[in-house]
Scaffold this active site. Structure first.
Site, PDB file in Angstrom:
ATOM      1  N   TYR A   1      55.190  20.635  39.072  1.00  0.00           N
ATOM      2  CA  TYR A   1      53.814  20.260  39.380  1.00  0.00           C
ATOM      3  C   TYR A   1      52.977  20.229  38.111  1.00  0.00           C
ATOM      4  O   TYR A   1      53.189  21.030  37.198  1.00  0.00           O
ATOM      5  CB  TYR A   1      53.235  21.268  40.363  1.00  0.00           C
ATOM      6  CG  TYR A   1      51.875  20.903  40.907  1.00  0.00           C
ATOM      7  CD1 TYR A   1      51.769  20.100  42.033  1.00  0.00           C
ATOM      8  CD2 TYR A   1      50.728  21.379  40.301  1.00  0.00           C
ATOM      9  CE1 TYR A   1      50.526  19.775  42.543  1.00  0.00           C
ATOM     10  CE2 TYR A   1      49.484  21.051  40.803  1.00  0.00           C
ATOM     11  CZ  TYR A   1      49.382  20.252  41.927  1.00  0.00           C
ATOM     12  OH  TYR A   1      48.152  19.929  42.438  1.00  0.00           O
TER      13      TYR A   1
ATOM     14  N   ASN B   1      32.639  40.271  42.610  1.00  0.00           N
ATOM     15  CA  ASN B   1      32.608  40.393  41.168  1.00  0.00           C
ATOM     16  C   ASN B   1      33.922  39.887  40.600  1.00  0.00           C
ATOM     17  O   ASN B   1      34.931  39.809  41.295  1.00  0.00           O
ATOM     18  CB  ASN B   1      32.361  41.854  40.746  1.00  0.00           C
ATOM     19  CG  ASN B   1      33.115  42.837  41.644  1.00  0.00           C
ATOM     20  OD1 ASN B   1      34.340  42.908  41.612  1.00  0.00           O
ATOM     21  ND2 ASN B   1      32.375  43.562  42.478  1.00  0.00           N
TER      22      ASN B   1
ATOM     23  N   HIS C   1      33.827  38.908  49.375  1.00  0.00           N
ATOM     24  CA  HIS C   1      33.780  39.206  50.806  1.00  0.00           C
ATOM     25  C   HIS C   1      33.797  37.877  51.564  1.00  0.00           C
ATOM     26  O   HIS C   1      33.063  37.705  52.542  1.00  0.00           O
ATOM     27  CB  HIS C   1      32.524  40.010  51.153  1.00  0.00           C
ATOM     28  CG  HIS C   1      32.568  41.442  50.722  1.00  0.00           C
ATOM     29  ND1 HIS C   1      32.277  42.492  51.555  1.00  0.00           N
ATOM     30  CD2 HIS C   1      32.899  42.001  49.542  1.00  0.00           C
ATOM     31  CE1 HIS C   1      32.390  43.642  50.896  1.00  0.00           C
ATOM     32  NE2 HIS C   1      32.760  43.374  49.662  1.00  0.00           N
TER      33      HIS C   1
ATOM     34  N   SER D   1      29.658  46.657  37.415  1.00  0.00           N
ATOM     35  CA  SER D   1      29.885  46.615  38.862  1.00  0.00           C
ATOM     36  C   SER D   1      30.390  47.954  39.377  1.00  0.00           C
ATOM     37  O   SER D   1      31.209  48.614  38.721  1.00  0.00           O
ATOM     38  CB  SER D   1      30.926  45.532  39.168  1.00  0.00           C
ATOM     39  OG  SER D   1      31.436  45.705  40.462  1.00  0.00           O
ATOM     40  N   SER D   2      29.914  48.352  40.555  1.00  0.00           N
ATOM     41  CA  SER D   2      30.379  49.614  41.127  1.00  0.00           C
ATOM     42  C   SER D   2      31.885  49.576  41.425  1.00  0.00           C
ATOM     43  O   SER D   2      32.511  50.607  41.588  1.00  0.00           O
ATOM     44  CB  SER D   2      29.588  49.936  42.399  1.00  0.00           C
ATOM     45  OG  SER D   2      29.737  48.891  43.338  1.00  0.00           O
ATOM     46  N   ASP D   3      32.467  48.375  41.462  1.00  0.00           N
ATOM     47  CA  ASP D   3      33.908  48.264  41.709  1.00  0.00           C
ATOM     48  C   ASP D   3      34.726  48.306  40.423  1.00  0.00           C
ATOM     49  O   ASP D   3      35.947  48.070  40.460  1.00  0.00           O
ATOM     50  CB  ASP D   3      34.210  46.956  42.458  1.00  0.00           C
ATOM     51  CG  ASP D   3      33.630  46.958  43.874  1.00  0.00           C
ATOM     52  OD1 ASP D   3      33.769  47.985  44.561  1.00  0.00           O
ATOM     53  OD2 ASP D   3      33.059  45.943  44.289  1.00  0.00           O
TER      54      ASP D   3
ATOM     55  N   SER E   1      26.275  45.497  37.887  1.00  0.00           N
ATOM     56  CA  SER E   1      26.088  45.858  39.303  1.00  0.00           C
ATOM     57  C   SER E   1      24.767  45.321  39.856  1.00  0.00           C
ATOM     58  O   SER E   1      23.707  45.486  39.237  1.00  0.00           O
ATOM     59  CB  SER E   1      26.095  47.389  39.433  1.00  0.00           C
ATOM     60  OG  SER E   1      25.971  47.779  40.784  1.00  0.00           O
ATOM     61  N   GLY E   2      24.839  44.664  41.007  1.00  0.00           N
ATOM     62  CA  GLY E   2      23.635  44.310  41.750  1.00  0.00           C
ATOM     63  C   GLY E   2      22.696  43.311  41.113  1.00  0.00           C
ATOM     64  O   GLY E   2      21.557  43.177  41.539  1.00  0.00           O
TER      65      GLY E   2
ATOM     66  N   HIS F   1      37.859  46.370  54.422  1.00  0.00           N
ATOM     67  CA  HIS F   1      36.977  45.995  53.333  1.00  0.00           C
ATOM     68  C   HIS F   1      37.028  44.470  53.099  1.00  0.00           C
ATOM     69  O   HIS F   1      36.370  43.746  53.839  1.00  0.00           O
ATOM     70  CB  HIS F   1      37.380  46.822  52.095  1.00  0.00           C
ATOM     71  CG  HIS F   1      36.436  46.734  50.952  1.00  0.00           C
ATOM     72  ND1 HIS F   1      36.295  47.743  50.030  1.00  0.00           N
ATOM     73  CD2 HIS F   1      35.605  45.759  50.550  1.00  0.00           C
ATOM     74  CE1 HIS F   1      35.396  47.384  49.125  1.00  0.00           C
ATOM     75  NE2 HIS F   1      34.971  46.191  49.426  1.00  0.00           N
TER      76      HIS F   1
ATOM     77  N   ASP G   1      52.127  27.232  48.411  1.00  0.00           N
ATOM     78  CA  ASP G   1      51.894  26.733  47.049  1.00  0.00           C
ATOM     79  C   ASP G   1      51.403  27.841  46.119  1.00  0.00           C
ATOM     80  O   ASP G   1      51.557  27.750  44.908  1.00  0.00           O
ATOM     81  CB  ASP G   1      50.852  25.596  47.069  1.00  0.00           C
ATOM     82  CG  ASP G   1      51.455  24.256  47.473  1.00  0.00           C
ATOM     83  OD1 ASP G   1      52.679  24.077  47.318  1.00  0.00           O
ATOM     84  OD2 ASP G   1      50.700  23.385  47.934  1.00  0.00           O
TER      85      ASP G   1
END
Lengths: 232, 232, 232, 232
Positions: B226, B28, B96, B73-75, B44-45, B168, B119
């Protein structure tokens, strides 16, 4: 008949190739109508590119082909055995996805090393014993289902929705075939990550049980908090 | 409200799937409007293919959902904790991705082995301690943010814009969510290259500090050379 | 002349690039009309993107170019030698696919570790001896075919439809060039899985002969049950 | 001015991203007009998706920007140093492709293990020494070119058209920038295959010199037989 079931089985088969889990014709998916005791499965050896819903073969739980002009997948007896052995499932998937198959060939379970794994599998992804010469010689595909069911005698197939058949490859399942497809992808990703984690830390043990439990039950069961409430 | 913020959060979520950093719904991204104290986050989901800007959920820094008919999101508590702990950031990303997650599962930091790493990261990509049973049992996602902030007590989150949560997966951040997405890709690429370099030379040490410094400051800070000057 | 043969050879060459088995111009495929003793092969060094059926070069089994304004693949003598040595084949494929070539460079056969392998190869994928300095110095490509044919003195080329040329890369073949393409993909997949399985279990032995036999003959020979009956 | 040169440089830059050799903005390509002493190079930090031929920056061999409203790549002095040091080349490419960069980070050359390598490189792909603190502190990019030229004091840049800069990443070159792009892909593929071959056979030595010679000269020099004759 059962147009929706055939569409569901077709969609699962096609998703597996899009996800890179199936090459050539090395895999198959089926969807079960539990009330009628009939499942729709991929025909044997037909290229995925040409697959249509009407090509799906309907087979009943006694193994009789009830519709379809093509032969069903040669793995049909394995699917049937799983539907008979696991009463809560409605879909079965078989792939030869690379990293999961590497574990199957090695005869090793995929260890639960992190939360990605724990979100779908409540513990390691188990591996079956090898089939005996006799089991290979007669009703090989039916017996393949047999060693899977035997391996799950003390396991809950909805808490560990997949297995590695020794020397062969993974099978996954779920309440629906779409969930079985998702588990097939999780099995492959977790296999790949397990190989990498073990290269980084060769003595790495399994995820702690508290964290395994937390992640699995965040997504599964009555206390789950993940996703959207039905009807929302 | 905050249409632009929701568009930004949506674009970040979609870019992560295009980059292959997120499979299924495993990840997410959120974007913060610091002045209003509100961030837009993925629901979420919900499958990425169907995601629209209007699906993004608006949450304030006290954790109250201020807009959106879907669950965030559950996070979400992890994102909130990071926004509160790191005052200079405006975007958070969680994936992930395979190689970075392999390091996280192994509980090992990603060492700084070359200029690709230097960098973006001024040193190794750190790993948090494991959460305690108590931290897992209550307010798990909030505490996940807590161990990240704890790990950065003596680090500058803009000089090391990402972390591995033990067992995780990675979290990254930046002044904008687009920069957090870019860091998520860098974390994955550096993880993959570190595994490969260590296979070629198992005792390889970190990049020399002079070269680390040269590359990091070529892209960051007042002396950077840069890219294009703003307004050019 | 032989438009269909040229189309078949073209399709094979293009499929190999789509499958990621050929990069740049590192590979080639040919299709043989056994009755006429003529095969159609890719021209040398022409980018795949621009390849047309009319670019395919026709060469007879004496090595004479019978049609085509372009030079045939520099590996043409190897193809010719295989067509002369293996009377039952109608197509030859050469790739430098990564994992198979890694085994070839190492001079090691690809062991038969699971049923994916056994479905196509009735045993390991063999590796040739190295060519001598003299064989390299004169008629190198013809001699490359020679060491392959020599390696198969006691093997059946339809039961092991491919080989690794030492220090070089794989060649595969089949009754048709389409089957040779399929075998080229199987060789690559099995090579990758073998490397992974051996990383998981370094002492892993070959698949048990009963299971090897069961899988190979499920797909090949008079008792095969896989796929659809011709004409069904 | 020099529209064709800018088109050539643009095409090279875009091909590198299509080949997966460049992520984000980590790489650059330039094309030289040797007669005019001017090269076209990618602007610094501009996303590849938005790149147009008119964005290419023209720089002369004294380092003066002769056209273009954007800053040239920060690696421009490295390209210039290579054009000055290697009189026969007309294109330079820099990537951070994963497997080649893994070797560069490890400070190890890519060994010549098979014919895929020998087709393009007449021997190993060398690695430079590390830059000193002083070389890093002043004119870093120019000095990066310097250690490459130093490494090639006794090597022919057309026989080994690429190098690994220690702790950094590969640079390749060629008579044209298109050939430098092709070499960048070969470097990446050979790096990946070398890692795999060495995993299969850890003590594997280099390809025998007779076979190296045969393959390299099949494609290069007056006696080459590969490809189509010019004008055919």
């Amino acid at each position: 008949m059962l147009e929706e079931l055939k569409q569901e089985a077709l969609a699962a088969n096609l998703q597996l190739t899009r996800d890179g889990l199936i090459h050539l014709t090395f895999g198959n998916a089926s969807a079960l109508d539990r009330a009628r005791g009939i499942f729709a499965i991929k025909p044997s050896g037909v290229p995925y590119g040409a697959l249509k819903a009407r090509d799906m073969v309907l087979v009943d739980l006694d193994g009789k082909q009830v519709e379809g002009r093509l032969n069903p997948s040669s793995d049909t007896p394995t699917h049937r055995r799983l539907y008979l052995g696991f009463q809560q499932i409605g879909g079965v998937v078989h792939t030869h996805s690379l990293h999961a198959t590497a574990f199957a060939q090695a005869g090793r379970p995929i260890p639960a090393l992190g939360t990605t794994h724990a979100d779908t599998f409540f513990g390691e992804i188990p591996v079956t014993r090898k089939l005996t010469a006799k089991e290979i010689g007669n009703d090989y595909e039916w017996n393949t289902g047999g060693v899977i069911v035997e391996r799950f005698r003390r396991l809950n197939p909805l808490e560990q929705p997949g297995v590695l058949v020794n020397r062969h490859a993974p099978f996954t399942w779920g309440r629906t075939v779409a969930m079985a497809v998702e588990s097939a992808l999780v099995v492959e990703l977790c296999a790949q990550m397990a190989i990498l984690s073990l290269r980084i830390a060769p003595r790495l043990g399994s995820i702690e049980s508290g964290l395994l439990d937390r992640h699995f039950h965040r997504k599964h069961g009555p206390g789950s908090t993940y996703g959207q409430k039905p009807g929302s």
